[in-house]
Design a protein around this motif. Structure first.
Motif, PDB file in Angstrom:
ATOM      1  N   GLU A   1     -15.724  -7.510 -10.772  1.00 15.60           N
ATOM      2  CA  GLU A   1     -14.873  -8.459 -10.442  1.00 15.60           C
ATOM      3  C   GLU A   1     -13.568  -7.632 -11.402  1.00 15.60           C
ATOM      4  N   PRO A   2     -13.528  -7.454 -12.672  1.00 17.62           N
ATOM      5  CA  PRO A   2     -12.376  -6.938 -13.275  1.00 17.62           C
ATOM      6  C   PRO A   2     -11.785  -5.526 -12.723  1.00 17.62           C
ATOM      7  N   TRP A   3     -13.062  -4.952 -12.339  1.00 14.54           N
ATOM      8  CA  TRP A   3     -12.448  -3.540 -11.469  1.00 14.54           C
ATOM      9  C   TRP A   3     -11.906  -3.834 -10.146  1.00 14.54           C
ATOM     10  N   LEU A   4     -12.116  -4.886  -9.317  1.00 16.49           N
ATOM     11  CA  LEU A   4     -11.689  -5.144  -8.405  1.00 16.49           C
ATOM     12  C   LEU A   4     -10.159  -5.542  -8.411  1.00 16.49           C
ATOM     13  N   ALA A   5     -10.103  -6.408  -9.517  1.00 18.69           N
ATOM     14  CA  ALA A   5      -8.779  -7.041  -9.852  1.00 18.69           C
ATOM     15  C   ALA A   5      -7.799  -5.953 -10.115  1.00 18.69           C
ATOM     16  N   GLU A   6      -8.116  -5.031 -10.761  1.00 14.41           N
ATOM     17  CA  GLU A   6      -7.398  -3.888 -11.345  1.00 14.41           C
ATOM     18  C   GLU A   6      -6.834  -3.140 -10.061  1.00 14.41           C
ATOM     19  N   PHE A   7      -7.880  -2.794  -9.095  1.00 20.33           N
ATOM     20  CA  PHE A   7      -7.825  -1.946  -7.936  1.00 20.33           C
ATOM     21  C   PHE A   7      -6.619  -2.743  -7.171  1.00 20.33           C
ATOM     22  N   CYS A   8      -6.840  -3.815  -7.000  1.00 16.66           N
ATOM     23  CA  CYS A   8      -5.908  -4.664  -6.125  1.00 16.66           C
ATOM     24  C   CYS A   8      -4.458  -4.632  -6.600  1.00 16.66           C
ATOM     25  N   ARG A   9      -4.455  -4.792  -8.117  1.00 12.76           N
ATOM     26  CA  ARG A   9      -2.902  -4.805  -8.621  1.00 12.76           C
ATOM     27  C   ARG A   9      -2.445  -3.466  -8.414  1.00 12.76           C
ATOM     28  N   GLY A  10      -2.970  -2.538  -8.437  1.00 14.80           N
ATOM     29  CA  GLY A  10      -2.072  -1.030  -8.209  1.00 14.80           C
ATOM     30  C   GLY A  10      -2.162  -1.080  -6.842  1.00 14.80           C
ATOM     31  N   PHE A  11      -2.952  -1.541  -5.826  1.00 12.87           N
ATOM     32  CA  PHE A  11      -2.747  -1.486  -4.345  1.00 12.87           C
ATOM     33  C   PHE A  11      -1.612  -2.126  -3.992  1.00 12.87           C
ATOM     34  N   PHE A  12      -1.436  -3.279  -4.410  1.00 11.11           N
ATOM     35  CA  PHE A  12      -0.427  -4.441  -4.180  1.00 11.11           C
ATOM     36  C   PHE A  12       0.588  -4.021  -4.761  1.00 11.11           C
ATOM     37  N   GLU A  13       0.803  -3.523  -5.865  1.00  5.99           N
ATOM     38  CA  GLU A  13       2.120  -3.431  -6.543  1.00  5.99           C
ATOM     39  C   GLU A  13       2.796  -2.574  -5.796  1.00  5.99           C
ATOM     40  N   LEU A  14       2.255  -1.332  -5.167  1.00  7.19           N
ATOM     41  CA  LEU A  14       2.862  -0.327  -4.359  1.00  7.19           C
ATOM     42  C   LEU A  14       3.131  -0.812  -2.939  1.00  7.19           C
ATOM     43  N   ALA A  15       2.330  -1.631  -2.539  1.00 10.45           N
ATOM     44  CA  ALA A  15       2.669  -2.189  -1.119  1.00 10.45           C
ATOM     45  C   ALA A  15       3.779  -3.114  -1.339  1.00 10.45           C
ATOM     46  N   ASP A  16       3.875  -3.907  -2.487  1.00  8.84           N
ATOM     47  CA  ASP A  16       4.994  -5.005  -2.373  1.00  8.84           C
ATOM     48  C   ASP A  16       6.337  -4.218  -2.785  1.00  8.84           C
ATOM     49  N   LYS A  17       6.233  -3.135  -3.429  1.00 10.50           N
ATOM     50  CA  LYS A  17       7.336  -2.149  -3.440  1.00 10.50           C
ATOM     51  C   LYS A  17       8.053  -1.596  -2.335  1.00 10.50           C
ATOM     52  N   TYR A  18       7.230  -1.361  -1.134  1.00 11.75           N
ATOM     53  CA  TYR A  18       7.720  -0.980   0.157  1.00 11.75           C
ATOM     54  C   TYR A  18       7.467  -2.063   1.403  1.00 11.75           C
ATOM     55  N   GLN A  19       7.296  -3.028   0.916  1.00 10.24           N
ATOM     56  CA  GLN A  19       7.047  -4.412   1.774  1.00 10.24           C
ATOM     57  C   GLN A  19       6.054  -3.905   2.958  1.00 10.24           C
ATOM     58  N   VAL A  20       4.952  -3.492   2.379  1.00  5.89           N
ATOM     59  CA  VAL A  20       3.789  -3.245   3.407  1.00  5.89           C
ATOM     60  C   VAL A  20       2.701  -4.433   3.248  1.00  5.89           C
ATOM     61  N   GLN A  21       2.396  -4.711   4.384  1.00  7.26           N
ATOM     62  CA  GLN A  21       1.366  -5.992   4.536  1.00  7.26           C
ATOM     63  C   GLN A  21       0.017  -5.400   4.638  1.00  7.26           C
ATOM     64  N   LEU A  22      -0.918  -6.135   3.874  1.00  8.12           N
ATOM     65  CA  LEU A  22      -2.399  -5.667   4.116  1.00  8.12           C
ATOM     66  C   LEU A  22      -2.900  -6.468   5.510  1.00  8.12           C
ATOM     67  N   VAL A  23      -3.276  -6.056   6.482  1.00  8.12           N
ATOM     68  CA  VAL A  23      -3.424  -6.720   7.595  1.00  8.12           C
ATOM     69  C   VAL A  23      -4.929  -6.727   7.815  1.00  8.12           C
ATOM     70  N   GLY A  24      -5.914  -6.077   7.312  1.00  5.33           N
ATOM     71  CA  GLY A  24      -7.312  -6.040   7.801  1.00  5.33           C
ATOM     72  C   GLY A  24      -7.810  -4.995   7.098  1.00  5.33           C
ATOM     73  N   GLY A  25      -9.276  -4.893   7.377  1.00  3.86           N
ATOM     74  CA  GLY A  25     -10.261  -3.970   6.543  1.00  3.86           C
ATOM     75  C   GLY A  25     -11.556  -4.384   6.841  1.00  3.86           C
ATOM     76  N   ASP A  26     -12.259  -3.662   5.977  1.00  6.57           N
ATOM     77  CA  ASP A  26     -13.854  -3.714   6.013  1.00  6.57           C
ATOM     78  C   ASP A  26     -14.362  -3.766   4.538  1.00  6.57           C
TER      79      ASP A  26
END
Lengths: 334, 334
Positions: free
Chosen positions: B97-122
């Motif tokens: 969980e700590p790893w996942l939380a950090e992974f998501c923090r990096g992913f979403f920080e960049l996503a938010d900067k460019y208004q990119v929405q996560l819409v799906g996945g696996d």
């Protein structure tokens, strides 16, 4: 290894894309550029298959290529979308050309059947894994979702249940659980995406999902999203000739067959809810168009405020008597 | 393991998507449903990062989440697209969980900067691997491609070259190849997708690509697709403060720096060709809009029928004298 990444991509994955398919730019640039026709929305789905988790390491590459695309097309079918394009990210431990050729044969045979164009992807080195992202189009505002199942709707399924799960069980088991495992392995590995039916369900079905994790678990997604209860009638679960033969010959009991059908996973049939009236009109339309597509009626949607079920959303009956069944589906992390 | 796949998805990946972003249906159904605005085409790209191949197993998960998205956004930038949506297929050996939380923090920080929405996945279990598929929109018919570089066009690059490759070399090497490796590792792991510049290049640049495999190899894609030759001027290659400091202190020779800049890979800058006239107009437009974006002029596109190069498409000069350099870029299967 004698070949570079770009040679592999060129040799196996690059094919001419017709402009009529909406592919403005296909493989070979930084992105694919695609035209969405007016009056349509884009439907997007992604599924990953990992060696040793979703398939056996010695899997037939033809069947792997086929299934990697099929499970994604099944998601498009569940929204009522017309499949159009796919991206393929493939991670390979090494370059095995006969293996790659067979993988592509399976992938493209299914792609061609539904006029799906491969528009991009990525080829990387590492443990064998395949991620396909499939894209389709759906008339604006008409995508089928999981959230609008109505009280008294009929619950229908597009094909036989439990065969894929039996195929997986047969492959995993040391003991012989069926007399002839081939039809079940075929059901597991060569699933047919129900794209044609999905498109016909637009304007008719109130909700729809594809069965990947098992009837019970997938139906629960509809019930939660729609805030409904449901009852499934075990005697109406569609069982294949292959399962019926195993039951007749005493290799499988009827209740084991039901358990596979309810919790098994890997069916890749459409599960949908529809009013009685719309189901009649759907059947008429399918018949007029000469489409012999299955719609087995297996249960009914209930009002949670007026439901015979106590403490749970989903119940089972056999000849109108309540029956208890295990409901757990497939979960990678459990 | 205490959590199921669906709990993980819910906890880490599901966020509210605004309808204004064109997300009609986001995570939580069989597909995402997306609105493409009138007058636009869809741009789609897919990139996979595999543990032990594209990143070290002990990688900082924040930086991994960031980079998995960044390399995809860089492809969108290279087409002049506006980034809109992403799908994330992540294969995890277990639930940390700590790893996942950090992974998501990096992913979403960049996503938010460019208004990119996560819409799906696996989310799947297996050897650590990440496949992101990013989607953007581009005005119809205006996507930048690799195929229209014109004779006499200036070859430009959007930032410093060679730092990412030096970061990788520093991590891989047992011996100390630079005095201070941190700025190079930062360049490797925290690349900035040049989306703003990419959009400004529409109507100006004649061709564009993002630098992932190395300047020389990526420029060759433009030269082949456009059927052109080119000359790069080594003295104009933009070198960072960090590289210049290493050269000044004697840890790196200038020719080594050039070698990293030309063949290194992992720059994720835009490489584009543009007429002198349009470059002037681009610089004026950027200045008017207060955008301080780099456009370093590093070479020129040549007519293959009237080229000083013999037997090859790409040559190098230093102060107008021909120089020989190795040109090979990164290839997973070599």
């Amino acid at each position: 290894m004698s070949e570079g990444e770009f040679d592999i991509i060129d040799r196996y994955f690059k094919r001419l894309n017709g402009l009529e398919s909406g592919v403005v730019i296909g493989i070979g640039d930084d992105c694919a550029i695609l035209d969405i026709p007016a009056g349509h929305q884009l439907a997007v789905t992604t599924d990953t298959l990992v060696s040793g988790v979703h398939f056996f390491e010695d899997v037939d590459p033809y069947r792997l290529g086929y299934k990697a695309l099929a499970v994604n097309l099944s998601d498009l079918a569940a929204m009522g979308a017309t499949a159009k394009w796919a991206s393929l990210a493939i991670t390979l431990p090494d370059v095995n050309e006969p293996w790659l050729a067979e993988f592509c044969r399976g992938f493209f045979e299914l792609a061609d059947k539904y006029q799906v164009q491969l528009v991009g992807g990525d080829t990387t080195k590492g443990p064998l894994s395949i991620t396909v992202s499939a894209k389709g189009i759906v008339p604006t505002g008409q995508a089928l979702t999981r959230s609008h199942a109505q009280v008294d709707d009929v619950i229908c399924v597009s094909g036989y249940l439990g065969d894929g799960a039996l195929g997986l069980a047969a492959k995993l088991s040391d003991t012989k659980i069926v007399a002839d495992q081939q039809p079940f392995i075929d059901a597991l590995e060569l699933t047919e995406p129900r794209l044609t039916l999905g498109q016909q369900l637009i304007d008719h079905a109130s909700s729809c999902i594809d069965l990947s994790d098992g009837l019970s678990q997938d139906l629960m997604h509809i019930l939660k999203k729609s805030d409904r209860h449901a009852q499934l009638h075990l005697e109406h679960l569609p069982l294949s000739e292959a399962i019926l033969t195993e039951i007749d010959s005493g290799h499988l009991s009827l209740s084991e067959a039901w358990q596979y059908a309810v919790t098994g996973g890997d069916d890749y049939e459409l599960l949908f809810t529809i009013s009685k009236h719309k189901l009649a009109s759907l059947r008429m339309r399918l018949s007029e168009q000469g489409l012999s597509l299955n719609c087995f009626e297996i249960g009914v949607i209930l009002d949670p405020n007026n439901s015979p079920l106590t403490g749970e959303r989903l119940g089972f009956t056999h000849l109108q008597q309540p029956v208890t069944l295990k409901k757990t589906g497939w979960d990678h992390f459990k």
